[in-house]
Structures are given as C-alpha cells and as structure tokens.
Design a protein around this motif. Sequence first.
Motif, PDB file in Angstrom:
ATOM      1  N   UNK A 299       0.420  -1.193   0.268  1.00 52.93           N
ATOM      2  CA  UNK A 299      -0.085  -0.046   0.255  1.00 52.93           C
ATOM      3  C   UNK A 299       0.714   1.262  -0.183  1.00 52.93           C
ATOM      4  N   UNK A 300       0.849   2.139  -0.777  1.00 53.93           N
ATOM      5  CA  UNK A 300       1.674   3.033  -1.103  1.00 53.93           C
ATOM      6  C   UNK A 300       0.683   4.675  -1.359  1.00 53.93           C
ATOM      7  N   UNK A 301       1.050   5.797  -0.846  1.00 54.16           N
ATOM      8  CA  UNK A 301       0.024   7.086  -1.232  1.00 54.16           C
ATOM      9  C   UNK A 301       0.749   8.104  -0.243  1.00 54.16           C
TER      10      UNK A 301
ATOM     11  N   UNK B  29       0.546  -8.108   3.930  1.00 57.76           N
ATOM     12  CA  UNK B  29       0.421  -6.482   3.932  1.00 57.76           C
ATOM     13  C   UNK B  29       1.460  -5.705   4.058  1.00 57.76           C
ATOM     14  N   UNK B  30       1.995  -4.704   3.378  1.00 53.83           N
ATOM     15  CA  UNK B  30       3.138  -4.127   3.487  1.00 53.83           C
ATOM     16  C   UNK B  30       2.457  -2.341   3.836  1.00 53.83           C
ATOM     17  N   UNK B  31       2.791  -1.915   4.462  1.00 52.02           N
ATOM     18  CA  UNK B  31       2.096  -0.436   4.945  1.00 52.02           C
ATOM     19  C   UNK B  31       3.006   0.697   4.113  1.00 52.02           C
ATOM     20  N   UNK B  32       3.020   0.752   2.916  1.00 51.79           N
ATOM     21  CA  UNK B  32       4.205   1.902   3.056  1.00 51.79           C
ATOM     22  C   UNK B  32       5.267   0.863   1.977  1.00 51.79           C
TER      23      UNK B  32
ATOM     24  N   UNK C  27      -4.354  -0.520   4.781  1.00 56.39           N
ATOM     25  CA  UNK C  27      -4.419  -1.324   4.991  1.00 56.39           C
ATOM     26  C   UNK C  27      -4.359  -2.732   5.804  1.00 56.39           C
ATOM     27  N   UNK C  28      -5.459  -1.575   7.223  1.00 50.09           N
ATOM     28  CA  UNK C  28      -5.419  -2.376   8.275  1.00 50.09           C
ATOM     29  C   UNK C  28      -7.027  -3.562   7.745  1.00 50.09           C
TER      30      UNK C  28
END
Length: 589
Positions: free
Chosen positions: A18-20, A145-148, A30-31
């Motif tokens: 997840x990117x932004x 899942x990767x946050x960033x 993401x959560x």
Amino acid sequence: MYSLFNPNQMAVTPFLFFTGKGGVGKTSTACATAVALADQGKKVLLVSTDPASNLQDVLEVELTNNPKPIPSVANLSACNIDPEQAAKAYKESVVGPYRGKLPDVVLATMEEQLSGACTVEIAAFDEFSHLLADEEILAQYDHVLFDTAPTGHTLRLLQLPTAWSGFLEDSTHGASCLGPLAGLEGKKALYQKAVESLSDRDKTTLILVARPDNSSLLEADRASFELKEIGIKNQLLIVNGLLQNHQPEDAVSTAFYKRQRDAIEQTPEALKQVMAYSLPYVSYSLTGVANLRHLFSSYAIHSSEAEETGEPIDLPGLNGVIDDFSEHNTRVIFTMGKGGVGKTSVASAIAVGLSEKGHKVHLTTTDPAAHLAYTFEGSGLRDNLSISSINPEVEVARYKENVIEQAGSGMAGEELAYLKEDLESPCTEEIALFQAFAKVVEKSEEEIVVIDTAPTGHTLLLLDSTEAYHKEMSRSTGDVPDSVKKLLPRLRNPQETGVVIVTLAEATPVLEASRLEQDLKRAGIEAKWWVINQSLYATNTADAVLKGRAISEKKWIRKVDGELAEKCAIIPWLEEEKIGYDQLKEFIF
C-alpha cells in the motif's frame, strides 16, 4: 463511478504493498484489508515500515518489530518495524570506520548526509527484503501486507552496481542521501531477489491509495509511473474517502461532493489506465477492529449516533496569525506541511492579510500556476503585494546541471549513472528550491517575504554542516551560496522569522507534522504557529456523515492545541477553493 474495493470479493496476491502520500488513508486501508483476509481464514501478516506509522493506534495494540498476534482477529499478526532505528544502525556502519581518522566536522557532515528520508527508506527496505525473499514466509502466511512501499528512486539505486562500491566515499558533490551501501554489505543477492518478487505479478500487487483531490491523484500517477519503470506493473488504484451521496440542502455537503467529482474528472490519463476502485467517506474514525470491519460493508453511523463529547473548542482563525506577524513585524514567514494540507492557500492568505494591513509583502511559491500571478496583479492596495513563482523543474534541472558539471567531470559509465540517479533524491529538490528561495529573500530586504514550502531540519543541517566543512577543510562537499549562508542564521532568529506548520485534523497529517517540528528543532528552529486547515468541525454542516467526521476531528484538534503548538489557529472547510486576491480576503475577514 468506481466499484467498491472489497478483498472479500476478489483474488488477492500473496504480497500487497500500500503506497500513497501522507494522510490518504493507506494505513487504515491496509489494516481493514488485513482484517478482512484474516476473517476469511487466511493467515495474514501486516507490516508497517512507515516512520510515522500509526498502525498500533488503528489496531489498538502495542506493537514491536516482531510479529505479534492481534487478540481480536484470529489468523492476523502485525509488526511495526522502526526504520529510523534501522537507519541509525546503517548510518553507524558507514560512518563508524572513519571515527578517529577524520575531523569531527567531517563526520558530522557524513552523518547528516545519512539522516534523510532516503536513508530511512533503504534501511526499511533491508527489513522487509527478508519477508519478500524468504520462502518460509509464504509457508507460514497466505498474505503479507506492507503499509508503505519503496519508491522507484530507491529501487533504481539498488539496481546500479556502483551503489555497492565505495564510489561515494570519494565523492565531493555532497548530495547523497544513501552513501555507499557498505552498511548492508553482502545483501545484494537478497535485494535482487526482493526486487524480483516485487516485479512478479503472481506474487505482488501494488495498491496506490489516493484521496479524490488533485494533488493526491497526481502523486499516485507519479508513483505509478516510477514503479512501472522498475517492472512493478501489477497495480490497482483505490480512491479513498469518496462521499457516496450528499444532502442538497446542506451547502457544505453539496460543495464537498462536487469538489471530489471534479477532481476525479481531472485524473491524469495514465492513471486512468490503472484498474480503479473506491472506498466510501465514512463518518466514524477508522480505529479499532470493529470499525475496520465496517469499512467493507454498507454500515454508516446515523447523526444520532455521532454524539459530541467534551467542551467546545474555541480557536482563533487565520486572522489571529496575521495579526501576530503584523504586530511583531516578522520579516520572513514560512509555511510548511505535507502535500495536500493546503499550505499554498494558507501562505497566500497570510500574504494578502499582511498586504491589507499596509505591509509591503512578497509571496513566493513553488506552484507555477499562472492564474495565481494573474489574479494577484492589480491596483490600489494590491500594489503592496508582489508575487514570484519558482518552477521546481527549472530549479532542480539547474541544480543537477551544476552538480554534474562540478562533481561529475571525469566520471563515465556506472559512476556517472549513479551520480545522476542519486540526484533524483527528494532531498535534491529540497536543496535546489531552498537555494532559489534564499535568492528571493536576499533580494527582498525591504519587504515581508512569505514563502510557501520550507526546508526540513535535515536539509538545513546538511547545508550547515557543509558550511562547517568549508571552514575546516580546503575542499568542500558542496557549493553553498552566500544567500543560503545568510538565510540559515535568519531562520534561527525568532525575531525575524516565523514558521507556520499547516496540518489537517487527522491522525497521519498531525503525526507527520509533529515529526517535521522535531526535525526543525534539531536545526534550532521553533515553529511559531500551527494552523489546522480544512476543518469540518469548524463548519456547521448537518450532513450525517460529515458531521460524524467533524466530531472525530476533536481528538486531533485538542492534541495540536494542547500538546504540540505554541499557538494554534483553525480554518473551516470552505465551500469553494479561494483563489485570487479578493477571494483570499474571505479567508481572513
């Protein structure tokens, strides 16, 4: 418009990134996705590598850098990798061998060069490379899942052989944020495998998260292009926070709805080719597992449920900021904040307000939009206000050309390729723009200068330590113009300079603004004002969804006013964008 994003109704790859830009809601998205997959019975690991992560706030569980089961969600584990801690270790591995061999001021320069966002990112990449390249992970989890996500810039650097050499130890151009990858020696094969996993569409999906506003969609477009260049082509876009309906009798609701639709119509053409979904604008805070589960349902809180608690918050408007600067005759005013918080509008409104008070004002901005200059040109009191528009592309191109001319002579092949890619760093743009701003201030001794977008503390310390290096050594690590040398002391003088931090009343913008403030304090600069912009709490909206969100803002308004800001002002969400001298006056009167 768009189909609603729902991981319960679509095939999902093992790795999701997840990117932004900050504040678009990538952590909550993401959560919620992780919870939904875990509720399906899938084994899920959620990892944050964001230095401003609020993952533990969203999940309401204390996290460490080791996976921890989430008590309220069977099958879900999460960890909060601290890339800044990893960056410290990386920095020491690079600088450590030179302690006792080089002067302290030289070591300080090296350390500050390795204190930027790019160093943090490469250290974070080291952490999640293990997850991407370790086959045992896939055996243990169905989804990670990767946050960033890593930027294209970092990935391109890793693919250049020169990045793994000692080339930068002898480099004198002074622009590097990574330094030689000596601190990560022996990991080239691991990184290569990680990059291959990122490019494998059967393994990885890149999820671009954006808000339905122009700046956010432009950022998603840029990230999409950058990462496609590296081979990460399995992408999808989530437009987050899309108001599904509006109340025609409520002016705020109608304007909010229309502005979002107008932004979507202006989506960049290349981004329109990416498969797109949306998530609704919700009235409740996306914290806690129960609320995360609501996100992929049609659940909405009715106005009767959105009960306000605590005393009303009473803060001055932007006119309070302008009165303060006018009274103290502040000569240089910076607005800072993450993209999308409205710092350009705030800077413009401050300039107009001071002009209306009879001060001679110069406003400079990195927004090259011609309509601003056109609208501000006029007669009467407008003669007090002059405007310049600094074009980032022109300034960065000029800066790169100078660096390559001075430091790149004699280089060829891989060394020159590394230098050119190194200059794609975000810090390069910041230094180039700072030098352009410094020239404007130097030429405007008789005017109050309002500057939209300020340098971070990292950039100031990098320039300052480079200046110290000039004094100590006969050679330099960078060319620091006289205008920059003069401006650094001025920035540290609160009698001359006022810094305004602009934020939104939401978790990520506030937390990132707080980090920005700490960064400035390292450089000896104190922020005078915080401005909470685009606040629904400060409106009288009766729309059930917007009113619910307005109430959820109170927590963050209180945090800024009570904990973070010396002085705090608030600007309501406005029904129309204020562009031009006369409209900007409405901001403050």
